[in-house]
Enzyme design. Structure first.
Site, PDB file in Angstrom:
ATOM      1  N   GLU A  13       0.828  -1.205   0.000  1.00 28.57           N
ATOM      2  CA  GLU A  13       0.000   0.000   0.000  1.00 28.57           C
ATOM      3  C   GLU A  13       0.859   1.251   0.000  1.00 28.57           C
ATOM      4  OE1 GLU A  13      -2.908  -2.984   1.756  1.00 28.57           O
ATOM      5  OE2 GLU A  13      -1.057  -2.242   2.675  1.00 28.57           O
ATOM      6  N   THR A  14       0.297   2.292  -0.594  1.00 23.92           N
ATOM      7  CA  THR A  14       0.854   3.639  -0.546  1.00 23.92           C
ATOM      8  C   THR A  14      -0.240   4.566  -0.042  1.00 23.92           C
ATOM      9  OG1 THR A  14       2.394   3.238  -2.372  1.00 23.92           O
ATOM     10  CG2 THR A  14       1.820   5.535  -1.914  1.00 23.92           C
TER      11      THR A  14
END
Length: 300
Positions: A47-48
Site C-alpha cells: 500500500e501507498t
C-alpha cells in the site's frame, strides 16, 4: 513541478527491513485519483498512502490508500505507519512525544494513539467499523485447490472458512498447522477461479511455534496485485469476526498477538484487542510498531 515529500516505513515491527514496508506521500494536494494510482504502482508496495488536509479541522489528516492496482477504504498497516509518521513530525516540532488524533479514511474516522521516540513509534487504533460477515462459508475443496493444499488441511478444531470485513473483504482460511501454512501457494488465476476477482485470502493457524503469539498467519491477494503481504492489519480486523464465531471468548478484554510474514523473511507482529460484553464484540483495537526507514521528495 511541485515537490512532494514522502517517507518509507516498516510497519508492525520495531526493526528496520522487517515487517511490512509502506510508502506515505505527504503534500498530496492536487493529485487526482489516476496520479495517486500511478504513484502507488511506481512504489509497488502493498500500500501507498496519500496524506491530505482533513475535512474537519479537529482531525489530523485525511488519508487515501492505494495498492498497486486499486484504492482501499481501510487498511491497518497504512493506518499504523501513517499515524507514527505524523506523530514523529509532531515530535520534531516539539509538540508532543505521545499524541491522540483522528485520521479520516473512506471507512470513517479512525481514532489513533501514538507514542514515538528516535525515528520509530507505536500506534494503536480503534476499529471504526466492527467486522461483519459478508457471505456464506467458502467451499473448503475449492480453497484447498486454490492454495495447493488438501481439503483435510482446511479447518481445525472449531474453525471453518469464513468471510468477514471491517472495511475490506477477506476470505479467512484456517489451516491445520504450521506445515500446511508454510506449504500454501496460489496464483491470481487460481484465486479468481476459487474466490472471484480481487479476492484476498487470510490463512491462519493456532499452532504458532512461539508462546508469545496467539496465531500465525499469511495473506495472499495476487488477483489484487499483492502476491503475499507481510502484515495485514485490515485482515486481522476482519479476523476478529472469525474469533467471535469460532473461539469460546468470554466477557472482558482479550489481548492477542498475530504473527505474519515469517515465511517471507519479513517477521511482523500485529496486536489485536477485543472487548466483549454479554457475548457481543463491543470494540476492537489494532496496534503495532513502525520504523522510519527513508525520506525523499517526489517531483510530480
Amino acid at each position: 513541478m511541485p515537490a512532494r515529500r514522502y517517507a518509507i516505513l516498516d510497519v508492525f515491527t520495531d526493526t528496520a527491513l522487517a515487517g511490512n514496508p509502506l510508502a506515505v506521500v505527504l503534500d498530496a494536494e492536487g493529485l487526482d485519483e489516476a496520479a495517486m494510482q500511478a504513484i502507488a504502482r511506481e512504489f509497488n508496495l502493498s500500500e501507498t498512502v496519500f496524506v491530505l488536509p482533513p475535512a474537519e479541522d479537529r482531525h489530523r489528516a485525511r488519508l487515501r490508500i492505494f495498492t498497486p492496482t486499486q484504492e482501499l477504504a481501510f487498511a491497518g498497516h497504512p493506518t499504523v505507519g501513517t499515524a507514527v509518521l505524523l506523530a514523529l513530525g509532531d515530535r520534531r516540532a516539539e509538540i508532543a512525544d505521545a499524541v491522540a488524533f483522528g485520521l479520516e479514511e473512506q471507512v470513517g474516522v479512525v481514532p489513533c494513539v501514538v507514542e514515538t521516540a528516535d525515528g520509530r513509534g507505536r500506534a494503536r487504533f480503534r476499529l471504526p467499523r466492527l467486522p461483519e460477515s459478508w457471505g456464506e462459508e467458502p467451499d473448503a475443496t475449492a480453497l484447498a485447490a486454490a492454495l495447493n493444499l488438501s481439503p483435510s488441511e482446511i479447518g481445525y478444531a472449531r474453525h471453518r472458512p469464513s468471510r468477514y470485513s471491517a472495511g475490506t473483504q477477506f476470505h479467512l482460511v484456517p489451516v491445520q498447522g504450521l506445515d500446511a501454512l508454510a506449504r500454501a501457494r496460489t496464483s491470481a488465476e487460481a484465486m479468481v477461479q476459487a474466490l472471484g476477482p480481487g479476492s484476498k485470502a487470510f490463512l491462519y493457524t493456532g499452532e504458532t511455534g512461539d508462546p508469545a503469539h496467539s496465531f500465525r498467519a499469511r495473506m495472499f491477494a495476487p488477483a489484487a496485485g499483492i502476491a503475499e503481504d507481510p502484515a495485514t492489519g485490515g485482515a486481522v480486523a476482519a479476523f476478529a469476526g472469525a474469533l467471535m464465531q469460532f473461539e469460546p471468548l468470554g466477557s472482558g478484554t482479550h489481548d492477542l498477538v498475530i504473527a505474519q510474514g515469517i515465511e517471507m523473511g519479513r517477521p511482523s507482529e500485529i496486536a489485536l484487542q477485543l472487548t466483549i460484553e454479554d457475548g457481543a464484540l463491543r470494540a476492537a483495537e489494532i496496534g503495532g510498531s513502525a520504523v522510519l526507514v527513508s525520506e525523499g521528495v517526489l517531483h510530480l
